[in-house]
Scaffold this motif. Structure first.
Motif, PDB file in Angstrom:
ATOM      1  N   ALA A  55      66.895  -3.503  54.970  1.00 55.26           N
ATOM      2  CA  ALA A  55      65.803  -3.764  54.030  1.00 55.26           C
ATOM      3  C   ALA A  55      65.378  -2.475  53.349  1.00 55.26           C
ATOM      4  N   ARG A  59      65.457  -1.448  49.223  1.00 56.85           N
ATOM      5  CA  ARG A  59      64.325  -0.881  48.484  1.00 56.85           C
ATOM      6  C   ARG A  59      64.712   0.476  47.870  1.00 56.85           C
ATOM      7  N   SER A  73      72.526  -4.659  44.812  1.00 60.01           N
ATOM      8  CA  SER A  73      71.890  -4.956  46.105  1.00 60.01           C
ATOM      9  C   SER A  73      72.449  -6.259  46.680  1.00 60.01           C
ATOM     10  N   HIS A 192      58.035  -6.928  54.816  1.00 59.86           N
ATOM     11  CA  HIS A 192      58.949  -5.967  54.185  1.00 59.86           C
ATOM     12  C   HIS A 192      60.394  -6.439  54.290  1.00 59.86           C
ATOM     13  N   SER A 196      62.413  -7.886  50.909  1.00 60.42           N
ATOM     14  CA  SER A 196      63.537  -7.060  50.477  1.00 60.42           C
ATOM     15  C   SER A 196      64.809  -7.894  50.316  1.00 60.42           C
TER      16      SER A 196
END
Length: 261
Positions: A55, A59, A73, A192, A196
């Motif tokens: 994750a 980012r 990504s 988070h 992500s």
């Protein structure tokens, strides 16, 4: 009746105490009803960090475009999950090693005191109870359970805790959307991770700020960053939950005005 110098209940942080006792030559016993390794190895620090690492990379790749570097990504949830479970499954290796340590008896079950300094264990495999045993010292390191807030309809709707997530409710594929009730450090970590990976996340916190055990500056930093990637509701209390055609719905209430949405 068997007598030990030291009995440790719980195989998380309790293993540290047990290790000291064994090094001193004490006769020891360990009582554990679940996976060896406790919260940290099986449903906390270690498996969550295996998810946090990719994750974080996602980012960072998104931030890199500001520096003139572009990445795609793409990720493999199945491979990420496999790596996570491989870490959790190290508990099997630990348990096997414990069986060969001199001066140590491992009881797989739930301990209960039957007299002063005397315990028996209800075995998890259904064999009933062990014989009673005594000890000069007992260390209770059994950890804690997830606290589920009393939200109307939540049990009927169904929910996931950090315990069941690293267990029977671990998703084979990523959820499209996720409501997280609570804004502490564990909630923030899950928010988070899933945001992500592309899950639409809403996080609800009754207090006036996220991660309220941290300094206000940390809370402000987390809030401002989270707002970029998810919907954040602070000062809002989850009061009820129900199902509709689109999925699970949580009703929240402003802790100051009482207004609901």
């Amino acid at each position: 009746m068997t007598s030990y110098d030291l009995v440790v209940i719980g195989s998380g942080a309790g293993l540290n105490v047990l290790n000291v006792g064994l090094r001193r030559g004490l006769s020891c016993a360990l009582v554990e009803s679940k996976k060896i390794g406790g919260t940290c190895l099986n449903r906390g620090c270690i498996p969550s960090k295996v998810l946090v690492c990719p994750a974080d990379m996602i980012r960072k790749s998104q931030h890199a475009s500001k520096l003139g570097v572009n990445f795609e990504s793409e990720f493999d949830w199945a491979l990420i999950s496999k790596r996570m479970w491989s870490q959790i499954n190290e508990s099997k290796i630990i348990e096997e090693n414990l069986k060969h340590i001199p001066n140590l008896t491992v009881y797989r079950g739930v301990g209960e005191f039957i007299e002063d300094y005397t315990m028996r264990v209800k075995f998890t495999d259904g064999r009933g109870y062990s014989k009673g045993f005594k000890a000069n010292k007992f260390v209770i390191a059994s950890g804690a359970r997830s606290s589920v807030p009393p939200i109307e309809g939540l049990a009927d709707v169904g929910y996931v805790t950090s315990d069941s997530f690293f267990g029977e409710k671990f998703p084979d594929k990523l959820w499209d959307s996720l409501i997280i009730i609570g804004g502490g450090v564990i909630a923030a970590e899950f928010a988070h991770i899933f945001s992500s990976f592309g899950t639409k996340v809403k996080i609800i916190e009754m207090a006036s700020r996220l991660v309220s055990t941290e300094e206000p500056e940390v809370s402000d930093f987390v809030y401002s960053n989270f707002k970029r990637f998810m919907d954040v509701y602070v000062g809002k209390k989850a009061v009820s939950a129900h199902l509709d055609d689109d999925g699970k719905v949580v009703t929240i209430e402003d802790v100051n005005s009482g207004e609901r949405q």
